[in-house]
Design a protein around this motif. Sequence first.
Motif, PDB file in Angstrom:
ATOM      1  N   GLU A  30       0.853  -1.198   0.000  1.00 14.90           N
ATOM      2  CA  GLU A  30       0.000   0.000   0.000  1.00 14.90           C
ATOM      3  C   GLU A  30       0.886   1.244   0.000  1.00 14.90           C
ATOM      4  N   GLY A  31       0.850   1.981  -1.101  1.00 17.57           N
ATOM      5  CA  GLY A  31       1.641   3.207  -1.174  1.00 17.57           C
ATOM      6  C   GLY A  31       0.888   4.373  -0.549  1.00 17.57           C
ATOM      7  N   VAL A  32       1.503   5.037   0.403  1.00 22.43           N
ATOM      8  CA  VAL A  32       0.869   6.190   1.056  1.00 22.43           C
ATOM      9  C   VAL A  32       1.864   7.348   1.102  1.00 22.43           C
ATOM     10  N   SER A  33       1.341   8.556   1.042  1.00 25.85           N
ATOM     11  CA  SER A  33       2.215   9.730   1.096  1.00 25.85           C
ATOM     12  C   SER A  33       2.502  10.106   2.548  1.00 25.85           C
ATOM     13  N   GLU A  34       3.615  10.794   2.748  1.00 23.18           N
ATOM     14  CA  GLU A  34       3.953  11.253   4.100  1.00 23.18           C
ATOM     15  C   GLU A  34       2.906  12.235   4.616  1.00 23.18           C
ATOM     16  N   THR A  35       2.319  12.997   3.704  1.00 22.11           N
ATOM     17  CA  THR A  35       1.296  13.967   4.113  1.00 22.11           C
ATOM     18  C   THR A  35       0.071  13.257   4.673  1.00 22.11           C
ATOM     19  N   LEU A  36      -0.358  12.210   3.977  1.00 22.30           N
ATOM     20  CA  LEU A  36      -1.504  11.434   4.461  1.00 22.30           C
ATOM     21  C   LEU A  36      -1.177  10.795   5.808  1.00 22.30           C
ATOM     22  N   VAL A  37       0.011  10.235   5.909  1.00 18.92           N
ATOM     23  CA  VAL A  37       0.417   9.588   7.160  1.00 18.92           C
ATOM     24  C   VAL A  37       0.438  10.604   8.302  1.00 18.92           C
ATOM     25  N   ALA A  38       0.925  11.803   8.018  1.00 21.03           N
ATOM     26  CA  ALA A  38       0.979  12.843   9.055  1.00 21.03           C
ATOM     27  C   ALA A  38      -0.426  13.166   9.568  1.00 21.03           C
ATOM     28  N   PHE A  39      -1.393  13.232   8.659  1.00 22.01           N
ATOM     29  CA  PHE A  39      -2.785  13.470   9.057  1.00 22.01           C
ATOM     30  C   PHE A  39      -3.283  12.343   9.962  1.00 22.01           C
ATOM     31  N   ILE A  40      -2.982  11.113   9.564  1.00 27.41           N
ATOM     32  CA  ILE A  40      -3.437   9.947  10.330  1.00 27.41           C
ATOM     33  C   ILE A  40      -2.785   9.924  11.713  1.00 27.41           C
ATOM     34  N   VAL A  41      -1.491  10.191  11.746  1.00 25.68           N
ATOM     35  CA  VAL A  41      -0.768  10.205  13.027  1.00 25.68           C
ATOM     36  C   VAL A  41      -1.398  11.219  13.974  1.00 25.68           C
ATOM     37  N   LYS A  42      -1.663  12.396  13.446  1.00 22.55           N
ATOM     38  CA  LYS A  42      -2.269  13.447  14.273  1.00 22.55           C
ATOM     39  C   LYS A  42      -3.640  13.008  14.786  1.00 22.55           C
ATOM     40  N   ALA A  43      -4.428  12.415  13.898  1.00 20.25           N
ATOM     41  CA  ALA A  43      -5.772  11.978  14.282  1.00 20.25           C
ATOM     42  C   ALA A  43      -5.715  10.903  15.365  1.00 20.25           C
ATOM     43  N   VAL A  44      -4.822   9.944  15.183  1.00 20.71           N
ATOM     44  CA  VAL A  44      -4.710   8.837  16.141  1.00 20.71           C
ATOM     45  C   VAL A  44      -4.224   9.337  17.500  1.00 20.71           C
ATOM     46  N   VAL A  45      -3.237  10.220  17.473  1.00 21.60           N
ATOM     47  CA  VAL A  45      -2.683  10.745  18.732  1.00 21.60           C
ATOM     48  C   VAL A  45      -3.730  11.539  19.509  1.00 21.60           C
ATOM     49  N   LEU A  46      -4.566  12.263  18.782  1.00 24.51           N
ATOM     50  CA  LEU A  46      -5.540  13.137  19.446  1.00 24.51           C
ATOM     51  C   LEU A  46      -6.817  12.419  19.888  1.00 24.51           C
ATOM     52  N   GLU A  47      -7.003  11.185  19.432  1.00 26.10           N
ATOM     53  CA  GLU A  47      -8.196  10.447  19.849  1.00 26.10           C
ATOM     54  C   GLU A  47      -8.043  10.016  21.310  1.00 26.10           C
ATOM     55  N   PRO A  48      -8.937  10.477  22.187  1.00 27.89           N
ATOM     56  CA  PRO A  48      -8.810  10.202  23.628  1.00 27.89           C
ATOM     57  C   PRO A  48      -8.701   8.717  23.966  1.00 27.89           C
TER      58      PRO A  48
END
Length: 203
Positions: A30-48
């Motif tokens: 699965e090819g993913v961009s660093e930008t997409l990954v950064a969005f996902i990382v932020k979302a996951v970290v912020l989920e209580p």
Amino acid sequence: MSGTANRIQAEGVIKNIIREIVQECASRGEGVSETLVAFIVKAVVLEPQNDFQVDRVLASDDVKRLIDLCVRRLLDNKSSSLDTIKMQVYFDMNYTTRDEFLTEHRRVLETRLQPILREITDNRAASKDELESLYRKIVSSVLLRSGLGSPTDISVVREATAALQSVFPQTELGNFLSLSKRDKDRQLVELTQIVTGIRLFNK
């Protein structure tokens, strides 16, 4: 450790996490961009419910858990939230011109660099320990400005230090300290370009 150092360290850790997630997804086809990954990382970290402490540097177990959560989410082809994030990333990337993006990137980078650059250019090092500390700060500034690796990664620091020593040995610090602030800034930019070139050539 100062707030600035903590922030820089945290940013370095996040960059490494993003790269690891990109590589892990690629290894699973699965090819993913660093930008997409950064969005996902932020979302996951912020989920209580994920219970990440955003006000401190992530422990190694937290890093592994974060990578696992992000990879699973990125590989979930049935996720509607992932589709939404992909659309957001597409919008952000396509409705910002390249020049605007690069200008903003440079502005943010220079803002982050200012504290350490000020520490270097205002430095009045005299003792051996002070000179060694100054040299380490120069290495860190080179790494931060180049964006190639984290200043908290020992192997990266060693590589950058070796490259810097080949063109700017520590014995040159006396000459560096005698320069004007403007000339110091100029030399730091030149050293970053040279060291980055050496490191890329040696890859």
